[in-house]
Write a protein that holds these residues in place. Structure first.
Motif, PDB file in Angstrom:
ATOM      1  N   LYS B 119     -32.610  63.252  46.350  1.00 15.77           N
ATOM      2  CA  LYS B 119     -33.264  63.963  45.256  1.00 15.77           C
ATOM      3  C   LYS B 119     -32.560  65.267  44.931  1.00 15.77           C
ATOM      4  O   LYS B 119     -32.445  65.646  43.766  1.00 15.77           O
ATOM      5  CB  LYS B 119     -34.728  64.245  45.613  1.00 15.77           C
ATOM      6  N   GLU B 120     -32.106  65.960  45.981  1.00 20.34           N
ATOM      7  CA  GLU B 120     -31.435  67.252  45.790  1.00 20.34           C
ATOM      8  C   GLU B 120     -30.174  67.072  44.955  1.00 20.34           C
ATOM      9  O   GLU B 120     -29.947  67.783  43.981  1.00 20.34           O
ATOM     10  CB  GLU B 120     -31.076  67.892  47.139  1.00 20.34           C
ATOM     11  N   GLN B 121     -29.372  66.091  45.381  1.00 20.93           N
ATOM     12  CA  GLN B 121     -28.109  65.863  44.702  1.00 20.93           C
ATOM     13  C   GLN B 121     -28.351  65.446  43.249  1.00 20.93           C
ATOM     14  O   GLN B 121     -27.709  65.946  42.325  1.00 20.93           O
ATOM     15  CB  GLN B 121     -27.342  64.768  45.442  1.00 20.93           C
ATOM     16  N   ALA B 122     -29.343  64.548  43.071  1.00 20.39           N
ATOM     17  CA  ALA B 122     -29.644  64.070  41.727  1.00 20.39           C
ATOM     18  C   ALA B 122     -30.149  65.210  40.845  1.00 20.39           C
ATOM     19  O   ALA B 122     -29.797  65.309  39.669  1.00 20.39           O
ATOM     20  CB  ALA B 122     -30.686  62.952  41.782  1.00 20.39           C
ATOM     21  N   SER B 123     -30.973  66.095  41.445  1.00 20.87           N
ATOM     22  CA  SER B 123     -31.491  67.218  40.668  1.00 20.87           C
ATOM     23  C   SER B 123     -30.363  68.133  40.225  1.00 20.87           C
ATOM     24  O   SER B 123     -30.364  68.665  39.107  1.00 20.87           O
ATOM     25  CB  SER B 123     -32.492  68.022  41.491  1.00 20.87           C
ATOM     26  N   GLU B 124     -29.412  68.306  41.133  1.00 23.38           N
ATOM     27  CA  GLU B 124     -28.274  69.168  40.808  1.00 23.38           C
ATOM     28  C   GLU B 124     -27.520  68.621  39.602  1.00 23.38           C
ATOM     29  O   GLU B 124     -27.252  69.328  38.638  1.00 23.38           O
ATOM     30  CB  GLU B 124     -27.355  69.209  42.027  1.00 23.38           C
ATOM     31  N   ILE B 125     -27.223  67.329  39.678  1.00 27.41           N
ATOM     32  CA  ILE B 125     -26.533  66.677  38.559  1.00 27.41           C
ATOM     33  C   ILE B 125     -27.407  66.712  37.315  1.00 27.41           C
ATOM     34  O   ILE B 125     -26.950  67.031  36.214  1.00 27.41           O
ATOM     35  CB  ILE B 125     -26.187  65.221  38.921  1.00 27.41           C
ATOM     36  N   GLY B 126     -28.697  66.413  37.519  1.00 24.32           N
ATOM     37  CA  GLY B 126     -29.634  66.386  36.394  1.00 24.32           C
ATOM     38  C   GLY B 126     -29.688  67.711  35.679  1.00 24.32           C
ATOM     39  O   GLY B 126     -29.663  67.762  34.444  1.00 24.32           O
ATOM     40  N   MET B 127     -29.739  68.800  36.461  1.00 21.38           N
ATOM     41  CA  MET B 127     -29.805  70.129  35.843  1.00 21.38           C
ATOM     42  C   MET B 127     -28.555  70.420  35.044  1.00 21.38           C
ATOM     43  O   MET B 127     -28.608  71.072  34.003  1.00 21.38           O
ATOM     44  CB  MET B 127     -30.013  71.211  36.915  1.00 21.38           C
ATOM     45  N   ARG B 128     -27.433  69.912  35.544  1.00 21.72           N
ATOM     46  CA  ARG B 128     -26.178  70.156  34.825  1.00 21.72           C
ATOM     47  C   ARG B 128     -26.267  69.559  33.419  1.00 21.72           C
ATOM     48  O   ARG B 128     -25.902  70.189  32.426  1.00 21.72           O
ATOM     49  CB  ARG B 128     -25.017  69.536  35.608  1.00 21.72           C
ATOM     50  N   PHE B 129     -26.792  68.337  33.352  1.00 23.03           N
ATOM     51  CA  PHE B 129     -26.887  67.690  32.037  1.00 23.03           C
ATOM     52  C   PHE B 129     -27.992  68.291  31.185  1.00 23.03           C
ATOM     53  O   PHE B 129     -27.888  68.340  29.963  1.00 23.03           O
ATOM     54  CB  PHE B 129     -27.069  66.176  32.204  1.00 23.03           C
ATOM     55  N   LEU B 130     -29.039  68.749  31.869  1.00 24.32           N
ATOM     56  CA  LEU B 130     -30.128  69.384  31.124  1.00 24.32           C
ATOM     57  C   LEU B 130     -29.637  70.681  30.476  1.00 24.32           C
ATOM     58  O   LEU B 130     -29.997  71.013  29.350  1.00 24.32           O
ATOM     59  CB  LEU B 130     -31.292  69.657  32.079  1.00 24.32           C
ATOM     60  N   GLU B 131     -28.787  71.400  31.212  1.00 25.31           N
ATOM     61  CA  GLU B 131     -28.182  72.613  30.649  1.00 25.31           C
ATOM     62  C   GLU B 131     -27.294  72.259  29.464  1.00 25.31           C
ATOM     63  O   GLU B 131     -27.291  72.942  28.446  1.00 25.31           O
ATOM     64  CB  GLU B 131     -27.364  73.345  31.715  1.00 25.31           C
ATOM     65  N   LYS B 132     -26.593  71.177  29.606  1.00 32.56           N
ATOM     66  CA  LYS B 132     -25.687  70.729  28.550  1.00 32.56           C
ATOM     67  C   LYS B 132     -26.444  70.479  27.244  1.00 32.56           C
ATOM     68  O   LYS B 132     -25.968  70.802  26.166  1.00 32.56           O
ATOM     69  CB  LYS B 132     -25.009  69.452  29.019  1.00 32.56           C
ATOM     70  N   VAL B 133     -27.652  69.920  27.349  1.00 34.28           N
ATOM     71  CA  VAL B 133     -28.417  69.670  26.128  1.00 34.28           C
ATOM     72  C   VAL B 133     -29.325  70.860  25.791  1.00 34.28           C
ATOM     73  O   VAL B 133     -30.155  70.789  24.894  1.00 34.28           O
ATOM     74  CB  VAL B 133     -29.262  68.367  26.214  1.00 34.28           C
ATOM     75  N   GLY B 134     -29.168  71.956  26.559  1.00 32.40           N
ATOM     76  CA  GLY B 134     -29.859  73.198  26.234  1.00 32.40           C
ATOM     77  C   GLY B 134     -31.342  73.207  26.555  1.00 32.40           C
ATOM     78  O   GLY B 134     -32.120  73.894  25.901  1.00 32.40           O
ATOM     79  N   LEU B 135     -31.753  72.448  27.573  1.00 29.02           N
ATOM     80  CA  LEU B 135     -33.180  72.388  27.864  1.00 29.02           C
ATOM     81  C   LEU B 135     -33.498  72.687  29.334  1.00 29.02           C
ATOM     82  O   LEU B 135     -34.510  72.224  29.866  1.00 29.02           O
ATOM     83  CB  LEU B 135     -33.737  71.003  27.491  1.00 29.02           C
ATOM     84  N   ALA B 136     -32.627  73.465  29.971  1.00 29.36           N
ATOM     85  CA  ALA B 136     -32.850  73.759  31.396  1.00 29.36           C
ATOM     86  C   ALA B 136     -34.224  74.379  31.633  1.00 29.36           C
ATOM     87  O   ALA B 136     -34.865  74.130  32.651  1.00 29.36           O
ATOM     88  CB  ALA B 136     -31.751  74.683  31.911  1.00 29.36           C
ATOM     89  N   ALA B 137     -34.694  75.161  30.648  1.00 27.48           N
ATOM     90  CA  ALA B 137     -35.979  75.850  30.829  1.00 27.48           C
ATOM     91  C   ALA B 137     -37.158  74.875  30.822  1.00 27.48           C
ATOM     92  O   ALA B 137     -38.249  75.203  31.276  1.00 27.48           O
ATOM     93  CB  ALA B 137     -36.155  76.885  29.731  1.00 27.48           C
ATOM     94  N   LYS B 138     -36.938  73.679  30.315  1.00 28.06           N
ATOM     95  CA  LYS B 138     -38.041  72.714  30.183  1.00 28.06           C
ATOM     96  C   LYS B 138     -38.101  71.742  31.355  1.00 28.06           C
ATOM     97  O   LYS B 138     -38.774  70.715  31.268  1.00 28.06           O
ATOM     98  CB  LYS B 138     -37.864  71.914  28.880  1.00 28.06           C
ATOM     99  N   ARG B 139     -37.437  72.049  32.439  1.00 30.47           N
ATOM    100  CA  ARG B 139     -37.286  71.061  33.515  1.00 30.47           C
ATOM    101  C   ARG B 139     -38.609  70.526  34.035  1.00 30.47           C
ATOM    102  O   ARG B 139     -38.712  69.380  34.431  1.00 30.47           O
ATOM    103  CB  ARG B 139     -36.470  71.636  34.667  1.00 30.47           C
ATOM    104  N   SER B 140     -39.664  71.356  34.029  1.00 30.82           N
ATOM    105  CA  SER B 140     -40.934  70.910  34.612  1.00 30.82           C
ATOM    106  C   SER B 140     -41.963  70.475  33.577  1.00 30.82           C
ATOM    107  O   SER B 140     -43.096  70.181  33.925  1.00 30.82           O
ATOM    108  CB  SER B 140     -41.526  72.015  35.478  1.00 30.82           C
ATOM    109  N   GLU B 141     -41.556  70.474  32.290  1.00 33.79           N
ATOM    110  CA  GLU B 141     -42.514  70.052  31.268  1.00 33.79           C
ATOM    111  C   GLU B 141     -42.675  68.534  31.278  1.00 33.79           C
ATOM    112  O   GLU B 141     -41.762  67.808  31.659  1.00 33.79           O
ATOM    113  CB  GLU B 141     -42.014  70.447  29.871  1.00 33.79           C
TER     114      GLU B 141
END
Lengths: 334, 249
Positions: B119-141
């Protein structure tokens, strides 16, 4: 708590909203405001009337079982209360005058008496019957878990394209829905021992109730599974999930969420149907206790009334919980 | 050497012949935009590439994995389809986010269950892509609290988190309010710039003109015409293409 009351009976809040502005500024209210207030008043009046009627009905019921008695003759009028009094081992009814008037109806005699309950019996057996609540809730909880598992399997089977699985699922549902619940309960308790299978009263009850409710609830779960859109499945598959990963991780969790409120309703119904298990005599739930306390001393009226009050109380409480659960679940998605 | 190769594809819906002997190649880092009237088979073609629709005839090859069309779903076929899907990411018109999972859970779901990532590794990768689409702040929505444009950007991040070789976009902006289309198209432009191989079905002609390396016009289950966007949009050779483009303008 106050907040909740306030929102439920919003006229508390209304009182403050409507009085303060009109006191300081006498500006005329807009038509919208007037209509809004009128509608709120109508709603408030309705709620108040319903509550008042409920209280009146409860009071009437209490009165009917109060043991009060009205006697009137030329000699005078008395209001008395009838009580069961124990004298030297046997119980007798005895009137105790509460109030008397020297005047009465001029000719003949008039008497009206309400039902007398043996409050001594009630006091002695109240706790005994009350402790059956836990057995009732326990057996219902075990049964609803069994039923949920069976219902999910039956629903999955019903959606299967593999003929034997589909057949098994429909066969099960048809058989169970086609026979009485009471028969199923005593079947597991009385008929199985003939085959050398001895189930305890509890397990016979849990299996019977679980199987029965499972069959009925399979429709709920089928609807739940069907409520998960095709797009969800496609998204899961496109991400490389296998069929079983898709079902376990994406479809079933959503179907369960859909099925939780109706399952709560089934649990409430189960609380009452669990009374059928008392027929086995081995699960000491509310109804069994009512029988055990009432039958030997011929106080079935009192015993069954206590049991009824507990069932009623439980269903009211769980319905309230269910209400909140439903609101909570509805909050997430729109 | 093409990364996607569609050979002699046929698809029927009942008696309706929706794809007629389609062949198509997409080169690595190429952006292909497929246009055409509704019912022309463009979405079906895209959905056949990752076998969301089982083609009736032909062959699909993605990054060296070739899967022939078959009516018998053998274990081997299912495995091939599974491998092929791991090479492709798909973005749907209706987003299809998982409503019971929040944004980051949506993104890490497949890496964790399919790739068995922690989960940790996946979250790390996931956050990278979430930042790419400009939605890092919405991670828990939860998806229900996002706008359509945000949902689609999360859906793109979710597909990217599986690190596919090819991205398939099936009308990604058609369900969006006009003012939300831009944010999704910008993410897609960015992806194209970074060299992602993309096949896009869309009605956004100006986007196609700007981003596509090649535009394909489909009609009645056939590829009528294809070429560089300037050529297709400015001087379509086929009268059907011309008529379609005139009507859309």
């Amino acid at each position: 708590m106050w907040k909740r009351l306030e929102s439920r009976f919003h006229f508390f809040a209304m009182a403050t909203v409507t009085t303060t502005p009109s006191a300081s500024t006498p500006a005329p209210k807009s038509q919208a405001q007037l209509i809004l207030e009128r509608n709120r008043r109508a709603r408030r009046n309705f709620t108040l009337s319903v509550v008042a009627s409920w209280i009146a009905m409860l009071l009437l019921l209490l009165f009917l079982f109060s043991g009060l008695k009205l006697k009137s003759s030329a000699a005078g009028t008395q209001i008395a209360i009838t009580k069961w009094v124990e004298t030297t081992g046997n119980k007798q009814k005895q009137d105790e005058t509460l109030f008397s008037l020297p005047v009465g109806i001029p000719s003949g005699e008039f008497a009206y008496s309400t039902i007398t309950l043996d409050w001594g019996f009630v006091g002695k057996n109240f706790a005994f019957i009350r402790d059956g609540i836990w057995q009732t809730i326990g057996i219902s909880a075990l049964s609803i878990v069994t039923a949920t598992v069976l219902a999910l399997l039956a629903a999955l089977g019903r959606l299967s394209t593999f003929p034997p699985v589909y057949a098994l699922s429909t066969f099960y549902v048809s058989l169970i829905r086609g026979t009485p619940l009471f028969l199923q309960v005593i079947f597991f308790f009385l008929a199985l021992p003939q085959l050398g299978i001895d189930l305890s009263g509890l397990w016979a009850g849990v299996i019977a109730l679980g199987l029965n409710y499972g069959a009925y609830m399979s429709e709920i779960f089928r609807a739940g599974l069907l409520s998960v859109g095709k797009g969800q499945r496609e998204a899961a598959l496109a991400l490389g999930m296998t069929q079983s990963q898709m079902m376990l991780r994406i479809v079933i969790p959503q179907a369960l969420r859909f099925a939780v409120p109706p399952t709560g309703n089934e649990f409430i119904a189960m609380l009452k149907d669990s009374a059928l298990v008392s027929a086995t005599g081995f699960v000491h739930e509310i109804l069994w206790r009512a029988g055990a306390a009432g039958k030997p001393v011929n106080r079935n009226l009192e015993a069954l009334m206590i049991a009824a009050v507990f069932y009623w109380f439980m269903t009211i409480s769980f319905s309230a919980l269910q209400d909140r659960l439903e609101k909570y679940m509805a909050r997430g998605d729109r | 050497m093409p990364i996607v190769k569609v050979s002699n594809l046929d698809k029927y819906f009942g008696r309706l012949h929706v794809l007629k002997n389609i062949s198509l190649e997409v080169a690595e880092r190429e952006v292909v935009v497929i246009i055409g009237r509704s019912g022309s088979g463009k979405s079906t073609l895209l959905r056949c590439i990752n076998f969301l629709e089982e083609p009736d005839n032909g062959m699909i090859e993605v990054d060296g994995i070739s899967v022939p069309a078959t009516h018998r779903k053998t274990r081997e076929h299912n495995q091939q389809v599974h491998d092929l899907r791991l090479k492709t990411g798909m973005v749907f018109q209706e987003f299809n986010l998982f409503p019971h999972l929040n944004v980051i859970e949506n993104i890490i779901e497949a890496p964790v269950t399919v790739k068995k990532m922690s989960k940790e590794q996946a979250s790390e990768i996931g956050m990278r892509f979430l930042e790419k689409v400009g939605l890092a702040a919405k991670r828990s929505e939860f998806p229900a609290r996002l706008s359509g444009g945000q949902k689609q950007r999360v859906a793109i991040a979710r597909a990217l988190a599986m690190e596919p070789r090819v991205m398939l976009f099936d009308e990604p902006t058609s369900a969006l309010d006009p003012e939300l289309i831009g944010e999704v198209l910008n993410v897609m432009k960015q992806l194209a710039k970074e060299g992602m191989t993309m096949a896009i079905v869309t009605h956004e002609m100006s986007f196609a003109r700007e981003v596509a390396d090649r535009v394909i016009y489909m009609d009645e289950g056939c590829i009528i015409e294809q070429g560089e966007p300037e050529k297709i949009f400015a001087a379509p050779a086929d009268p059907r293409t011309k008529q379609f483009l005139e009507r859309i303008r």
